[in-house]
Design an enzyme around this catalytic site. Structure first.
Site, short mmCIF file in Angstrom:
data_model
loop_
_atom_site.label_atom_id
_atom_site.label_comp_id
_atom_site.label_asym_id
_atom_site.label_seq_id
_atom_site.Cartn_x
_atom_site.Cartn_y
_atom_site.Cartn_z
CB CYS A 162 28.71 -23.90 -23.16
SG CYS A 162 28.02 -23.15 -24.81
CG HIS A 302 25.23 -23.61 -18.50
ND1 HIS A 302 26.38 -23.57 -18.61
CD2 HIS A 302 24.42 -24.07 -19.59
CE1 HIS A 302 26.29 -23.47 -20.30
NE2 HIS A 302 25.34 -23.90 -20.54
CD GLU A 313 21.77 -24.65 -14.40
OE1 GLU A 313 22.71 -24.49 -13.69
OE2 GLU A 313 21.58 -23.86 -15.48
CE LYS A 334 26.24 -19.09 -19.99
NZ LYS A 334 26.66 -19.96 -18.60
CG HIS A 339 26.25 -18.60 -23.54
ND1 HIS A 339 27.32 -18.98 -23.21
CD2 HIS A 339 25.44 -19.71 -23.82
CE1 HIS A 339 27.35 -20.57 -23.15
NE2 HIS A 339 26.13 -20.77 -23.42
CG PHE A 398 25.77 -26.98 -28.47
CD1 PHE A 398 24.70 -26.86 -27.66
CD2 PHE A 398 25.79 -26.26 -29.51
CE1 PHE A 398 23.83 -25.78 -27.96
CE2 PHE A 398 25.05 -25.23 -29.94
CZ PHE A 398 23.95 -25.13 -29.08
#
Length: 411
Positions: A162, A302, A313, A334, A339, A398
Site C-alpha cells: 500500500c 493512512h 497510526e 479512504k 483503499h 504489508f
C-alpha cells in the site's frame, strides 16, 4: 541540491476523473463507495467496493493497444495524461532524456492473472493471450507511460504494497533533488477489484463487514469501524526541478520537501504495535525537510479503517509529534474513496499537494462515534478551511513498509 516542485496532478478514483472533480468531491465529503456492478459477487465476502465508473478506456487507447494493457496500466496512462495536461507540459525531444517515470502498484495486473488462469483451465495454454505477461507486470505501467509520452530517463515500477505509490514519488523526488533528472511523472495505479482479491482479503478478515448503506462502510478512526473497502484508481504527480518550473511559468502546487522510508521488520501484515517504524519514518521525512513537528498543519493519514491499523497510526503520530499531535489536523480520504492499495498512497500525496495549494483539508466522513484509542483531531465529516503551510502524507503497507512525504507552500 535542487528544489522539487509539484506542477501537475492527475487523479482517477471512484469519485471521478481529474484533479478538479476529485478535489471538489473530496472537500464536499462525497463517497464513491457503492455496490459492485462490474461482476457478480455471489459467494464472496462482500459486494461493496470503490469502482471507477467514469473511466472510458477508448479515450486514451486504440482497440489494439487496449489488448496490451491491463486495467491498472490503463489507469496509469490516463492519470499521466491528466497530470501532464494539468501541468500544461509537453515532453519535447530536447527534454526526453532527462524525464522519467516511476509508478508503483501493489498487485499489478491482477485482473489479467485471474482471466488468464480462467482461460488456461478452460482450454489449455493456447487460450492464454499473447500479451498476458506484459499486461501483468508492475513495471509495464511505467513502461507504457514512457512509450506514450517519450520519457527516455529512468522508468521503473515500485512494489511496496500500500506504500508503493508514495515510494515511487519519493524516489522520483530524490532523482530531481540530486540533479539526475529534471522532470518525473510519479505515482501509483491499481485495479484489484477481482473475485480473487475479494476472497483473499475476505479470508484475512480485513474487509469491512458493514450492513448499512455502502457509503458508510469505510469508517477510519471511528468506534464502529470493521475493516477497509477495496478500491481501484490511480494518481500521478508531475515533479519538476523548481528552476525549470519557474522558468516556464508553471503553476506550482507546492514544494516536495522530504521523504522517509522505513520498515517495521515485525510481521507480514500487522504493523509494529507501538508504531515505532511509522514514527521513525515521519521523523526521517521531517529531518530531510528541515522541519520541526510543530510546523506541520495537516497529516493525510493512512487511515485504513481496520481495527488495529488506525490505533497504531494514532500511536505513531503521538510518538513523532509529541504534544503537537493534538493540534495537527488529520484526515483519511479512504473514508470516501476506499483503499486503492498502492495507488492510494499516491492519491493521498496528491491530497496533501492540493491542501497546501488550496488552503483546505478534506474530512474523514462516517465519523459518528469517537474511538477512545483514536483520540486526535480527524477533521470529522466536514472539510476545514485554513492555511496549510506544511502537510505530511502517511503510507504504510504489508511487510511493514512505511513511506512518508512532506510538502510545503511556495511563496
Amino acid at each position: 541540491m535542487h528544489k522539487v516542485a509539484v506542477t501537475g496532478v492527475g487523479m482517477i478514483s471512484p469519485l471521478g476523473m481529474g484533479r478538479a472533480r476529485n478535489w471538489t468531491n473530496l472537500l464536499e465529503g462525497r463517497s464513491g463507495i457503492d455496490r459492485i456492478v462490474s461482476f457478480q459477487c455471489d459467494g464472496l465476502p462482500t459486494d461493496v467496493a470503490g469502482e471507477v465508473r467514469a473511466f472510458v478506456p477508448e479515450h486514451y487507447f486504440s482497440r489494439k493497444d487496449l489488448r496490451r494493457a491491463d486495467r491498472f496500466i490503463q489507469f496509469a496512462v490516463a492519470a499521466s495524461s491528466l497530470a501532464l495536461e494539468d501541468a500544461v507540459l509537453e515532453i519535447t525531444p530536447s527534454m526526453s532524456e532527462r524525464a522519467g517515470v516511476y509508478i508503483g502498484s501493489g498487485v499489478g495486473g491482477l485482473q489479467t492473472i485471474e482471466t488468464s488462469m480462467d482461460a488456461f483451465q478452460a482450454g489449455g495454454y493456447r487460450r492464454v493471450a499473447p500479451a498476458a505477461v506484459p499486461r501483468m507486470l508492475i513495471n509495464l505501467a511505467s513502461g507504457q507511460v514512457a512509450i506514450r509520452f517519450g520519457l527516455k530517463g529512468p522508468a521503473m515500477g515500485h512494489a511496496a504494497a500500500c506504500a508503493s505509490g508514495a515510494h515511487a514519488i519519493g524516489e522520483a523526488f530524490r532523482l530531481i533533488k540530486l540533479g539526475r533528472t529534471d522532470t518525473m511523472l510519479a505515482g501509483g495505479s491499481e485495479a484489484p477489484l477481482t473475485r480473487t482479491a475479494l476472497a483473499g482479503f475476505g479470508t484475512m478478515r480485513a474487509l469491512a463487514r458493514w450492513r448499512g448503506s455502502p457509503s458508510g462502510a469505510c469508517r477510519p478512526f471511528e468506534r464502529d469501524r470493521t475493516g477497509f473497502v477495496l478500491s481501484e484508481g490511480a494518481a500521478v504527480l508531475v515533479l519538476e526541478n523548481m528552476a525549470q518550473a519557474r522558468a516556464r511559468g508553471a503553476r506550482i502546487y507546492c514544494e516536495l520537501l522530504g521523504y522517509g522510508a522505513t520498515t517495521d521488520a515485525y510481521h507480514i501484515t500487522v504493523p509494529e504495535p507501538g508504531g515505532d517504524g511509522a514514527s521513525r519514518c515521519m521523523r526521517e521525512a521531517l529531518v530531510e525537510a528541515s522541519l520541526e513537528p510543530a510546523s506541520v498543519d495537516y497529516i493525510s493519514a493512512h487511515g485504513t479503517a481496520t481495527r488495529y491499523n488506525d490505533v497504531v497510526e494514532t500511536r505513531a503520530v503521538k510518538r513523532a509529534f509529541g504534544h503537537h499531535a493534538r493540534r495537527v489536523w488529520i484526515s483519511s480520504v479512504k473514508s470516501m474513496v476506499g483503499h486503492m492499495l498502492g495507488a492510494g498512497s499516491a492519491l493521498e500525496a496528491a491530497v496533501c499537494a492540493l491542501a497546501v495549494w488550496d488552503g483546505a483539508v478534506p474530512p474523514t466522513i462516517n465519523y459518528d462515534h469517537p474511538d477512545p484509542e483514536c483520540d486526535l483531531d480527524y477533521v470529522p465529516n466536514v472539510a476545514r478551511k485554513g492555511k496549510v503551510e506544511y502537510a505530511l502524507s502517511n503510507s504504510f503497507g504489508f511487510g511493514g513498509n512505511n513511506a512518508v512525504l512532506v510538502m510545503g507552500r511556495v511563496s
